[in-house]
Design an enzyme around this catalytic site. Structure first.
Site, PDB file in Angstrom:
ATOM      1  N   GLU A 196       0.811  -1.224   0.000  1.00 18.81           N
ATOM      2  CA  GLU A 196       0.000   0.000   0.000  1.00 18.81           C
ATOM      3  C   GLU A 196       0.843   1.272   0.000  1.00 18.81           C
ATOM      4  O   GLU A 196       0.810   2.075   0.942  1.00 18.81           O
ATOM      5  CB  GLU A 196      -0.968  -0.017   1.188  1.00 18.81           C
ATOM      6  CG  GLU A 196      -2.002  -1.114   1.061  1.00 18.81           C
ATOM      7  CD  GLU A 196      -3.088  -1.062   2.138  1.00 18.81           C
ATOM      8  OE1 GLU A 196      -2.899  -0.399   3.165  1.00 18.81           O
ATOM      9  OE2 GLU A 196      -4.141  -1.699   1.924  1.00 18.81           O
ATOM     10  N   CYS A 201       7.176  12.873   1.170  1.00 16.85           N
ATOM     11  CA  CYS A 201       8.271  13.312   2.027  1.00 16.85           C
ATOM     12  C   CYS A 201       8.761  14.654   1.494  1.00 16.85           C
ATOM     13  O   CYS A 201       8.729  14.893   0.281  1.00 16.85           O
ATOM     14  CB  CYS A 201       9.368  12.247   1.963  1.00 16.85           C
ATOM     15  SG  CYS A 201      10.927  12.728   2.701  1.00 16.85           S
ATOM     16  N   GLU A 346      -6.309  -8.279  -0.636  1.00 12.78           N
ATOM     17  CA  GLU A 346      -6.659  -8.355   0.783  1.00 12.78           C
ATOM     18  C   GLU A 346      -8.154  -8.112   0.936  1.00 12.78           C
ATOM     19  O   GLU A 346      -8.733  -7.279   0.224  1.00 12.78           O
ATOM     20  CB  GLU A 346      -5.951  -7.264   1.596  1.00 12.78           C
ATOM     21  CG  GLU A 346      -4.483  -7.443   1.812  1.00 12.78           C
ATOM     22  CD  GLU A 346      -3.908  -6.295   2.652  1.00 12.78           C
ATOM     23  OE1 GLU A 346      -4.657  -5.659   3.415  1.00 12.78           O
ATOM     24  OE2 GLU A 346      -2.700  -6.043   2.517  1.00 12.78           O
TER      25      GLU A 346
HETATM   26  C1  GAL Z   1      -4.344  -3.099   4.921  1.00 13.17           C
HETATM   27  C2  GAL Z   1      -2.861  -3.406   5.054  1.00 13.17           C
HETATM   28  C3  GAL Z   1      -2.647  -4.671   5.854  1.00 13.17           C
HETATM   29  C4  GAL Z   1      -3.475  -4.664   7.100  1.00 13.17           C
HETATM   30  C5  GAL Z   1      -4.925  -4.444   6.741  1.00 13.17           C
HETATM   31  C6  GAL Z   1      -5.868  -4.452   7.939  1.00 13.17           C
HETATM   32  O1  GAL Z   1      -4.563  -1.783   4.548  1.00 13.17           O
HETATM   33  O2  GAL Z   1      -2.274  -3.556   3.809  1.00 13.17           O
HETATM   34  O3  GAL Z   1      -1.275  -4.805   6.147  1.00 13.17           O
HETATM   35  O4  GAL Z   1      -3.022  -3.663   7.955  1.00 13.17           O
HETATM   36  O5  GAL Z   1      -5.054  -3.197   6.112  1.00 13.17           O
HETATM   37  O6  GAL Z   1      -7.186  -4.270   7.526  1.00 13.17           O
END
Ligand code: GAL
Length: 728
Positions: A196, A201, A346
């Site tokens: 993500e 910076c 995810e």
């Molecule tokens: C995503 C992230 C993961 C985890 C997840 C939790 O945004 O890539 O590492 O933190 O959220 O929902």
């Protein structure tokens, strides 16, 4: 040479016209050029030798090295869950290189070998999302400088500088190590680049890189001053060194900074990818993205990724409108690479720990959320996370394996059932969606509108930027098509319009060079374009067109002049769009509006609806104008209710004879999505309502892919039911 800085000749929409990009600009997307016929009918699977849908998720064995036996338990459970693919090592840098130059990869060997032994696949991650503590301490330049000039502390993640030569070097080194060690390893199937990407910076390296990048976009300081309208408030720059992106309120400068942040992040990603491609040229790379995250122009990443991937945490909670918005995002990730199946990288198998009220999924909802993604073109449904950690920030976040540790949980059983279903869907792999409708989602235009003071203040957004409800507006235009079961691509203004019958471009505030020419050439040949209020206001530098809105040549083609835009108060609730009697698209009734109304003069266009009240009562609210063989619609207000969008979309569907995925009446909350390829057509039927609903298929016969049941006549879909059926 960088992407954005590259000089490009691109075969344009006409097939004969070449659009010349000026240095520093991209005017059309090469991959989008070409007619429908030239696009593949079916794509290869994500992993060349694995013709199945991927199922699995983020797995962090590096967190469990002190707890004996967990690795073996995990492997056994993975088999039971019907999983096949795992993203490993995402935040594992401290485990991989505990001290500078001392690499410890034995534990990862065990993980990779264990996966390979069971025929599983790894999306091996590059660990750049979280740097090790020794690095932050020894090389402070790897830590970001924030907008207030403060060096960030080490902690957290995603807080590294994208320009720091040391960080880039360290990333290249560890990535090269991983690639060298695991090239040819049977478990290495894909590269998961970082995690993500986000943020910016303001260190001296970044500012210097920004100024160098500006020189590729603006031929001289004078040109830059003109582009930024710098005579205003005595802002003219006398040297490049004076330029600092933290200076408000130059919106042109801010816009360039946003572009630069994307450019620099993409460049950072290329630096990550180079050693991987050198060692493992055939292993696909991807990075996981965040819906329509406002901080990066995701379109630019499509050029570096072999596949697009995203992280979806919808709060569905029985709300079909959320399902429609989620679908638009899926469509976007598919469209970014011209229809190539993407990865849902995810999602939570249960609930999250960071949403305000993370409700559990009701029975059926997990399967439904996953099949929604597949129906829109995902060839992978993956989770965050495989095993729930025992400590730290995410110990309460949903996971396939709970702290309890067995396969007996409801969540595990849901995941396993989904895994079993996926095994029956091999025929879906590589099929895709080829819509007749496209909606334009243009990041730079969204930024330009958000950065512009007025015509009213933005609402803020989930990503904290004033975005004037751009994404929400797109969703409102998208939803009626989803309700009718009509596929939609989510394109940008640089995409080719050729293969669409209808392009909807809400609030296309910025017109980049070549866009109007390509749009109008396409309309002339028969395309239908929908424009709305706040369209065609500025050029690519955020400078307003002279000669009336919509500018840049759209005024003449749309046959209207939008003279003024009214900003409504929350209490201004009585303004209405009134459909004209006998209007050709069959729009009926009166429709309330919110926030924006324009005073529009017809200059050749036909008026389909007018405003009801106030001093612009009777002036056009919706118009249409012929242009060659096509038409341009102009909507002069923001409708407050769905009924307007539904009526308008239904009119367009009829007029253009757009094909529905299933030609039957769909009750509210039910949608039908389609994937096709290799001579086969799969329909995904979903009922998002919390109650049973019925469809009348008439004489149509559909075969359930999972169990062979034939669906015909009256078919009921229980609450939260989804079925994958094949059309004969
Ligand atoms: C995503 C992230 C993961 C985890 C997840 C939790 O945004 O890539 O590492 O933190 O959220 O929902």
């Amino acid at each position: 040479m960088t992407d954005i800085g590259r000089r490009r000749f691109v075969q344009g929409a006409l097939g004969t016209t070449a659009f010349l990009a000026l240095p520093g600009r991209v005017v059309a997307r090469p991959q989008a050029a070409g007619a429908a016929g030239s696009l593949p009918d079916r794509y290869p699977p994500i992993f060349a030798r694995f013709p199945h849908l991927l199922h699995g998720g983020d797995w962090n064995p590096d967190q469990w090295r002190d707890e004996p036996g967990i690795l073996e338990q995990d492997f056994a459970l993975m088999e039971k869950a019907g999983c096949n693919t795992f993203s490993v090592g995402i935040f594992a840098w401290a485990a991989l290189e505990p001290e500078e130059g001392r690499f410890e990869m034995g534990w990862l060997d065990d993980v990779m070998n264990g996966l390979a032994k069971r025929g599983f696949h790894a999306f091996l991650a590059t660990p750049s999302g979280a740097k090790p503590r020794w690095m932050s301490e020894k090389y402070e330049e790897v830590r970001r400088i924030d907008a207030q000039g403060r060096r960030e502390l080490h902690g957290s993640r995603h807080n590294h500088c994208f320009t720091s030569p040391v960080y880039r070097e360290k990333v290249r080194t560890i990535n090269a190590r991983l690639a060298e060690r695991y090239k040819g390893h049977p478990a290495l199937s894909g590269w998961h680049i970082s995690n993500e990407y986000s943020g910016a910076c303001y260190c001296t390296y970044c500012l210097a890189a920004f100024r160098a990048w500006l020189k590729t976009r603006h031929p001289s300081l004078d040109a830059l001053n003109r582009a930024y309208w710098a005579a205003f408030w005595a802002q003219k720059f006398q040297s490049w060194e004076q330029i600092d992106p933290r200076e408000a309120p130059m919106d042109g400068l801010q816009l360039d900074w946003d572009r630069f942040v994307t450019h620099q992040t993409v460049d950072f990603m290329k630096n990550e990818v180079a050693p991987l491609k050198a060692a493992t040229p055939d292993v696909p790379v991807t990075t996981n993205m965040m819906t329509f995250f406002g901080g990066l122009d995701y379109w630019r990443f499509a050029e570096v990724c072999d596949r697009m991937a995203w992280d979806a945490y919808p709060q569905l909670y029985g709300d079909w409108r959320v399902a429609a918005s989620l679908s638009m995002a899926h469509d976007f990730y598919r469209t970014m690479k011209g229809g190539l199946p993407f990865l849902l990288m995810e999602s939570t198998p249960s609930n999250t720990n960071w949403q305000p009220t993370p409700r559990l999924k009701r029975p059926g909802q997990h399967r439904q959320e996953m099949l929604l993604a597949v129906g829109h073109g995902a060839d992978a449904t993956m989770y965050f996370q495989w095993r729930k950690s025992r400590g730290a920030f995410e110990k309460m976040h949903g996971a396939v394996v709970d702290h309890e540790g067995s396969d007996r949980t409801r969540v595990f059983q849901d995941v396993a059932a989904h895994g079993a279903l996926l095994r029956k869907l091999d025929a879906v792999v590589g099929t895709t969606v080829r819509p007749e409708v496209a909606i334009v989602n243009d990041w730079e235009s969204r930024w330009a509108l958000g950065l512009t003071q007025g015509p009213r203040q933005g609402q803020g957004g989930w990503d904290g930027r004033f975005d004037k409800e751009y994404i929400r507006t797109l969703t409102e235009h998208y939803r009626p098509f989803w309700k009718l079961g009509i596929g939609v691509d989510v394109i940008e203004s640089l995409s080719s319009f050729d293969r669409y019958k209808l392009v909807v471009a809400p609030m296309l505030f910025m017109l980049k060079p070549g866009v109007v020419e390509r749009l109008l050439a396409w309309v002339k040949r028969g395309g239908t374009l929908v424009l709305t209020y706040l369209s065609g206001i500025v050029d690519e530098t955020n400078i307003v067109f002279r000669g009336g809105w919509p500018g840049g040549g759209l005024r003449e083609a749309a046959g209207i002049w939008a003279e003024e835009i009214d900003s409504l108060l929350a209490t201004d609730t009585d303004q209405r769009i009134v459909a004209a009697a006998g209007n050709p698209i069959g729009l009926a009734g009166e429709h309330p509006v919110r926030e924006y109304c324009e005073r529009v003069h017809p200059e050749g266009a036909s008026v389909l609806a007018t405003f009801k009240n106030d001093f612009y009562a009777g002036m056009p609210a919706l118009t249409v104008n012929r242009h060659g063989a096509g038409r341009l619609y102009y909507l002069a207000a923001r409708p407050a209710e769905e009924a307007f969008h539904d009526g308008f979309a239904r009119g367009l569907v009829r007029e253009l004879a757009l094909t529905r995925n299933l030609d039957v009446e769909l009750p509210e909350g039910v949608t039908v999505q389609k994937r096709a390829g290799g001579g086969r057509i799969f329909l995904f039927l979903h009922n998002f309502a919390p109650r049973e609903q019925a469809l009348d298929l008439g004489g149509l016969r559909l075969v359930d892919v999972a169990d062979g049941t034939v669906l015909t006549g009256r078919v009921t879909l229980p609450a939260y039911a989804s079925r994958v059926v094949e059309k004969a």
